[in-house]
Design a protein around this motif. Structure first.
Motif: not given
Length: 315
Positions: A80-81, A125-127, A132-134, A138-139
């Motif tokens: 995750h960013p 793309n979905t994963r 990224d968006e939620k 954490s990874a």
């Protein structure tokens, strides 16, 4: 000779069912059935698969006519960013890691017991979007090959070496499936065979087939060719990773591709037809997989896999 090729894009059961773990769907040909139906009906002349999606026993009349040079077979961690710069080992206690693979989860639970693992489905793309968006994960752990083929190397935070997580049978390789009696297409695609990849994948597929494994049980492999020696490491795990068996065996092979066909034209090894690769080497690779499977079975692998399958079915 100028050859015109039309690419036909198709979706499969595995692409369509995204709310259920792969290991729970109960269909052996999750990512191949629709493609093979089109091949059988002569609607297409060849189909390209991720080799790890192809069952070790193909439907009658089909064969793997080419196995292309393998991309990196290892698994990759995408963080995750908000966790940039970290690794699985440095994530805080009870961090959630997404993976749809029993094999990955079993090994990583054993290696990183401070983490929690949760199913995540969908295409790349979905994963990545879910990550990224939620803040649910954490990874996530994905095949490095898929990320690299999409040009998303920059998303890879960590490559998992075999000491942390061995890979799936055939992972990182592409297999071209054709009709066995279509000699023209079979001859055409056979030039795509990569000898080392073929021998490694034959050994891996043979190991899996003899264990009677699949996506509903955690089975992992690691292969290396060093000189004329093919090394196969294979392992089986309980669902939580607490119980496992792992061993390594080796055999001699030749990686010299011949200009002419080698031996029996119709010889297949775990569904693979490779006419210009020495049949003796293919047979040795297949036997290596069987021998290693038998070694693990003699140590109790069947019991581990039976319990894993029963527990997975009950979830």
């Amino acid at each position: 000779m100028l050859l015109s090729i039309t690419v036909v894009a198709m979706t499969t059961i595995g692409d369509k069912i995204l709310d259920t773990a792969l290991s729970k769907i109960g269909e052996k040909s999750l990512f191949t059935k629709e493609l093979e139906t089109a091949l059988e009906k002569n609607e297409v002349d060849l189909v390209v698969h991720s080799l790890k999606d192809l069952p070790t026993t193909l439907p009658p009349g089909f064969t793997i006519g080419a196995i292309c040079k393998r991309e990196i077979p290892f698994d990759a961690v995408v963080l995750h960013p908000s966790h940039a710069g970290k690794s699985l080992g440095t994530l805080v206690e009870r961090s959630i890691v997404g993976t749809s693979s029993l094999r990955r989860a079993a090994q990583l639970k054993r290696r990183f017991p401070h983490l929690e693992f949760k199913d995540i489905r969908g295409n790349l793309n979905t994963r990545l979007k879910k990550l990224d968006e939620k803040d649910d994960y954490s990874a996530i752990v994905l095949a490095a090959a898929g990320l690299r083929r999409m040009g998303w190397d920059s998303r890879i935070s960590q490559i998992l070496e075999p000491e942390d997580c061995m890979y799936a049978v055939g992972q990182g390789a592409l297999g071209v499936e054709v009709r066995m009696n279509d000699s023209e297409v079979l001859d055409m695609v056979s030039t795509l065979h990569h000898t080392e990849t073929v021998l490694r994948c034959i050994a891996e597929r043979s190991f899996m087939k003899h264990l009677e494994g699949g996506c509903s049980v955690p089975v992992a492999v690691h292969t290396v060719i060093n000189g004329n020696q093919l090394y196969l490491t294979g392992a089986v795990y309980s669902l939580d990773g607490s119980d496992s068996l792992k061993d390594t065996m080796q055999t001699s092979v030749s990686t010299q591709t011949q200009d002419e066909e080698c031996g029996d034209d119709d010889a297949q090894h775990v569904g693979v037809t490779a006419k210009r690769i020495p049949q003796s080497s293919q047979a040795a690779a297949e036997k290596l997989g069987i021998d290693l499977a038998n070694l693990l079975l003699s140590k109790g692998a069947k019991e581990i896999l039976t319990v894993a399958r029963q527990l997975n079915d009950a979830r």
